[in-house]
Design a protein around this motif. Sequence first.
Motif, PDB file in Angstrom:
ATOM      1  N   VAL A  72       4.746   5.669   2.668  1.00 44.59           N
ATOM      2  CA  VAL A  72       4.399   7.066   2.389  1.00 44.59           C
ATOM      3  C   VAL A  72       5.553   7.735   1.655  1.00 44.59           C
ATOM      4  N   MET A  73       5.229   8.424   0.569  1.00 40.25           N
ATOM      5  CA  MET A  73       6.247   9.131  -0.210  1.00 40.25           C
ATOM      6  C   MET A  73       5.587  10.249  -1.013  1.00 40.25           C
ATOM      7  N   ASN A  74       6.394  11.093  -1.623  1.00 42.61           N
ATOM      8  CA  ASN A  74       5.803  12.129  -2.471  1.00 42.61           C
ATOM      9  C   ASN A  74       5.231  11.462  -3.727  1.00 42.61           C
ATOM     10  N   ASN A  75       4.419  12.180  -4.473  1.00 38.73           N
ATOM     11  CA  ASN A  75       3.718  11.567  -5.603  1.00 38.73           C
ATOM     12  C   ASN A  75       4.662  11.058  -6.690  1.00 38.73           C
ATOM     13  N   VAL A  78      -0.241  -4.162  -5.820  1.00 37.17           N
ATOM     14  CA  VAL A  78       0.053  -2.852  -5.258  1.00 37.17           C
ATOM     15  C   VAL A  78      -1.142  -1.929  -5.454  1.00 37.17           C
ATOM     16  N   VAL A  79      -1.418  -1.134  -4.432  1.00 32.07           N
ATOM     17  CA  VAL A  79      -2.444  -0.091  -4.492  1.00 32.07           C
ATOM     18  C   VAL A  79      -1.749   1.214  -4.160  1.00 32.07           C
ATOM     19  N   LEU A 126       0.851  -1.190   0.000  1.00 39.27           N
ATOM     20  CA  LEU A 126       0.000   0.000   0.000  1.00 39.27           C
ATOM     21  C   LEU A 126       0.886   1.238   0.000  1.00 39.27           C
ATOM     22  N   ILE A 127       0.730   2.061  -1.035  1.00 36.12           N
ATOM     23  CA  ILE A 127       1.529   3.278  -1.180  1.00 36.12           C
ATOM     24  C   ILE A 127       0.604   4.480  -1.089  1.00 36.12           C
ATOM     25  N   LEU A 128       1.019   5.449  -0.299  1.00 39.40           N
ATOM     26  CA  LEU A 128       0.305   6.718  -0.208  1.00 39.40           C
ATOM     27  C   LEU A 128       1.212   7.815  -0.745  1.00 39.40           C
TER      28      LEU A 128
END
Length: 129
Positions: A96-99, A116-117, A68-70
């Motif tokens: 969590v990371m920048n876009n 992956v989402v 899961l990536i935000l």
Amino acid sequence: MKFTQHLDPNINLIRHYEPGLVEVNQKKLTQSCIITQKTLKPEWSVDSIQTLNQDHIQQLLDLNPEVLILGTGDTQVFPPAELFGYCARQGVSLEVMNNAAACRTYNVLTTEQREVVVGLIIESKPLQN
């Protein structure tokens, strides 16, 4: 920015990213969205990292991610700790990371056949006259 090439034409691939815009296959999106290999939700109701809540995270978890990536916009901003705990209790780690980094990471993980989402927060820019 350069992205990896994917051999399966049926998956959602992020073709381009710049602040305020992400292009998935040939579709240009200018608001927060959710992307998986087979699903594209072009309207995710997150206006900013400050409005992100457990319900928004659950929408990502409902897609059964292995990863899961935000993406938090132009800069990396960590959400409240309770959201990390919520994901951990569901058995999923929240990355969590920048876009820009989120888009690159998503593309790489899809070439590895990972479930992956990615949820990308794209803040609305006020119209200028």
